[in-house]
Design a protein around this motif. Structure first.
Motif, PDB file in Angstrom:
ATOM      1  N   ALA A 106      -9.207  -4.546  -7.895  1.00  0.00           N
ATOM      2  CA  ALA A 106      -9.666  -4.384  -8.821  1.00  0.00           C
ATOM      3  C   ALA A 106     -10.066  -2.666  -9.337  1.00  0.00           C
ATOM      4  O   ALA A 106     -10.179  -2.020  -8.317  1.00  0.00           O
ATOM      5  N   PHE A 107     -10.702  -2.928 -10.760  1.00  0.00           N
ATOM      6  CA  PHE A 107     -10.614  -1.299 -11.218  1.00  0.00           C
ATOM      7  C   PHE A 107     -11.094  -1.294 -12.153  1.00  0.00           C
ATOM      8  O   PHE A 107     -11.647  -1.546 -12.803  1.00  0.00           O
ATOM      9  N   GLY A 141      -0.391  -2.748  -7.548  1.00  0.00           N
ATOM     10  CA  GLY A 141      -1.701  -2.981  -7.018  1.00  0.00           C
ATOM     11  C   GLY A 141      -1.839  -4.755  -7.566  1.00  0.00           C
ATOM     12  O   GLY A 141      -2.476  -5.015  -7.447  1.00  0.00           O
ATOM     13  N   LYS A 142      -1.084  -5.403  -8.203  1.00  0.00           N
ATOM     14  CA  LYS A 142      -1.089  -6.912  -9.054  1.00  0.00           C
ATOM     15  C   LYS A 142      -0.621  -7.804  -7.414  1.00  0.00           C
ATOM     16  O   LYS A 142      -1.421  -8.085  -7.314  1.00  0.00           O
ATOM     17  N   GLU A 188       1.399  -1.334   0.033  1.00  0.00           N
ATOM     18  CA  GLU A 188       0.476   0.411  -0.312  1.00  0.00           C
ATOM     19  C   GLU A 188       1.097   1.368   0.342  1.00  0.00           C
ATOM     20  O   GLU A 188       0.666   1.875  -0.588  1.00  0.00           O
ATOM     21  N   ILE A 189       1.988   1.317   0.652  1.00  0.00           N
ATOM     22  CA  ILE A 189       2.461   2.184   0.809  1.00  0.00           C
ATOM     23  C   ILE A 189       3.840   2.688  -0.568  1.00  0.00           C
ATOM     24  O   ILE A 189       3.854   3.718  -0.887  1.00  0.00           O
ATOM     25  N   ILE A 190       4.018   1.392  -1.292  1.00  0.00           N
ATOM     26  CA  ILE A 190       4.717   1.696  -2.150  1.00  0.00           C
ATOM     27  C   ILE A 190       3.810   1.431  -3.491  1.00  0.00           C
ATOM     28  O   ILE A 190       4.190   2.918  -4.189  1.00  0.00           O
ATOM     29  N   PHE A 219      -7.895   4.595  -4.233  1.00  0.00           N
ATOM     30  CA  PHE A 219      -7.481   3.135  -5.504  1.00  0.00           C
ATOM     31  C   PHE A 219      -7.219   1.766  -4.408  1.00  0.00           C
ATOM     32  O   PHE A 219      -7.685   0.886  -4.697  1.00  0.00           O
ATOM     33  N   LEU A 220      -7.469   2.377  -3.399  1.00  0.00           N
ATOM     34  CA  LEU A 220      -6.479   1.210  -2.563  1.00  0.00           C
ATOM     35  C   LEU A 220      -8.021   0.747  -1.705  1.00  0.00           C
ATOM     36  O   LEU A 220      -7.939   0.033  -0.413  1.00  0.00           O
ATOM     37  N   ASN A 221      -8.708   1.634  -1.972  1.00  0.00           N
ATOM     38  CA  ASN A 221     -10.619   1.280  -1.205  1.00  0.00           C
ATOM     39  C   ASN A 221     -10.341   1.546   0.084  1.00  0.00           C
ATOM     40  O   ASN A 221     -10.917   0.786   0.980  1.00  0.00           O
TER      41      ASN A 221
END
Length: 261
Positions: free
Chosen positions: A138-139, A132-133, A60-62, A221-223
């Protein structure tokens, strides 16, 4: 359309000058990539000692860092006014700029552009894709438009803050160390604000809103639903701070009386 045409003319001339010294341009791009890699390694070192940082895990930090690189790359490409006071006020180049029938701020932005910094956008997207992977994100189809709006908003926040600082030169032609100090403060926006003291968190949100460049929009984007309100407010903050900067600039230009001797 007139300003768009001027932009492409400036960009064309800039690319010609950079391509005349290809090795220098390549070295500069590689040095920027190395600097970004060092910051990424720092994050990895921190998470080699702990698994959580204020409730955020490593990926998440990355992801936040990758998002931060995108608006920062846009800012670095078009708003290099860190030497405005010394070059345009002290040395008198502002006199030259004001003789042309184009807005002075637009001219200075074009003169100081560094298009090679746009490679930071690619780096940021790659870092976000990697994180994200790992996170299994999911987007939705509309996330692309939200991403663009938040990135532009973040770049405008950076531009607004640093243009506002540059306008100090219209009232005082003495050299100041505020600009380098502000660059250092801006680095705090790369990380979640909840790891800081509440006073620092307030400053990074409402006074110097660098948190809107990284953690707040990335949280969408990290929900991280508790951060959604801040995330959607990012474009608004960008417009507010950039509008303030333009107002200060126009006011400063009216006060400007020339270099003199």
């Amino acid at each position: 359309m007139f300003y768009i045409s001027i932009f492409f003319q400036y960009a064309s001339q800039y690319l010609k000058t950079r391509l005349a010294y290809r090795v220098d341009t390549l070295i500069e791009i590689l040095s920027d990539l190395l600097f970004q890699a060092v910051n990424l390694v720092f994050i990895l070192v921190v998470f080699g000692l702990t698994s959580q940082l204020g409730g955020w895990n490593r990926d998440e930090i990355i992801f936040i860092y990758g998002f931060f690189l995108v608006p920062y790359a846009l800012f670095s490409s078009f708003f290099n006014i860190w030497d405005f006071n010394e070059r345009y006020i002290v040395k008198g180049e502002m006199d030259r700029v004001l003789t042309r029938p184009v807005h002075s701020l637009f001219q200075i932005i074009m003169e100081r552009m560094e298009l090679e910094s746009l490679f930071g956008v690619i780096t940021g997207l790659v870092v976000m894709g990697y994180a994200g992977k790992n996170l299994g994100l999911a987007f939705a189809w509309y996330d692309v438009f939200l991403f663009i709006a938040m990135v532009v908003g973040g770049a405008l926040i950076y531009a607004g803050i640093f243009i506002s600082i540059a306008t100090i030169g219209f009232w005082s032609d003495s050299r100041t160390d505020i600009m380098p100090m502000m660059y250092n403060i801006s680095n705090y926006g790369r990380y979640p604000v909840n790891i800081y003291h509440k006073i620092i968190r307030f400053v990074l949100t409402w006074i110097l809103p660098f948190a809107f460049v990284g953690v707040y929009p990335a949280a969408y984007f990290l929900n991280k639903q508790e951060w959604y309100g801040y995330a959607f407010f990012t474009p608004v903050m960008g417009l507010i701070f950039f509008s303030i900067a333009v107002f200060l600039w126009n006011s400063g230009v009216k006060r400007y009386r020339g270099a003199g001797n």
